[in-house]
Design a protein around this motif. Sequence first.
Motif, short mmCIF file in Angstrom:
data_model
loop_
_atom_site.label_atom_id
_atom_site.label_comp_id
_atom_site.label_asym_id
_atom_site.label_seq_id
_atom_site.Cartn_x
_atom_site.Cartn_y
_atom_site.Cartn_z
N SER A 152 0.84 -1.20 0.00
CA SER A 152 0.00 0.00 0.00
C SER A 152 0.88 1.25 0.00
N SER A 198 0.55 4.53 -2.53
CA SER A 198 0.31 5.86 -2.00
C SER A 198 1.55 6.73 -1.97
N TYR A 234 1.43 10.23 -3.34
CA TYR A 234 0.58 11.19 -2.65
C TYR A 234 1.32 11.89 -1.52
N GLU A 269 0.99 13.63 2.26
CA GLU A 269 0.14 13.56 3.44
C GLU A 269 -0.03 14.95 4.05
N VAL A 289 -13.51 14.08 -0.51
CA VAL A 289 -12.61 13.40 -1.43
C VAL A 289 -12.94 13.89 -2.84
N VAL A 348 -7.42 12.80 -2.08
CA VAL A 348 -7.62 11.44 -2.54
C VAL A 348 -8.30 10.59 -1.47
N LYS A 349 -7.92 10.83 -0.19
CA LYS A 349 -8.45 9.99 0.88
C LYS A 349 -8.44 10.75 2.20
N LEU A 403 -8.07 10.03 6.04
CA LEU A 403 -7.48 8.93 6.79
C LEU A 403 -7.99 8.80 8.22
N PHE A 458 -4.99 13.41 5.76
CA PHE A 458 -5.49 13.35 4.39
C PHE A 458 -4.35 12.96 3.45
#
Length: 160
Positions: A75, A79, A82, A84, A107, A138-139, A141, A155
């Motif tokens: 994972s 990711s 990306y 954070e 999102v 994107v996400k 968390l 995020f």
Amino acid sequence: MDLKDIQNLIKFVSKSGASEVKLEMEDVKITIKTGSGKTETTIVQQAPMGIPQMPVSAPVASSPAESAKSEDDSSKDASSKYIEITSPIIGTFYRKPSPDKPVFIEVGDTVNEDTIVCIVEAMKLFNEIESEVSGKIVKVLVEDGTPVEFGQPLFLVDPS
């Protein structure tokens, strides 16, 4: 010395790689010990006359984000592109400015460096957290209303 100064000192010691730091001032003694992935802070304040000093120890447990990082390397690869958005303080994470208002971001929303993405409540103070990066969310968390640690990812942002 206020809480913000202590938090900044803990951050500095964690990043410096020092194993132990002691700070003594007129009315406060602080010892910060690091090692084996944990940081322990002891703060002793001057007690009134006749009462012995009692150290207060606050070990910082590893955050859920740290244990999640060690779980799955595959994972990480997905990711790694990306960025954070992390929590700058310890507190309670909120996605909305108040219970009856909509969330700050969803999102798929595009954010800039000064976009407010959430609030972290610490000691009854509501701190607005800005994105500090540009891109697309994107996400998310962290669940709304849950406690967060310093440096915990909140995020994931796609900067492209």
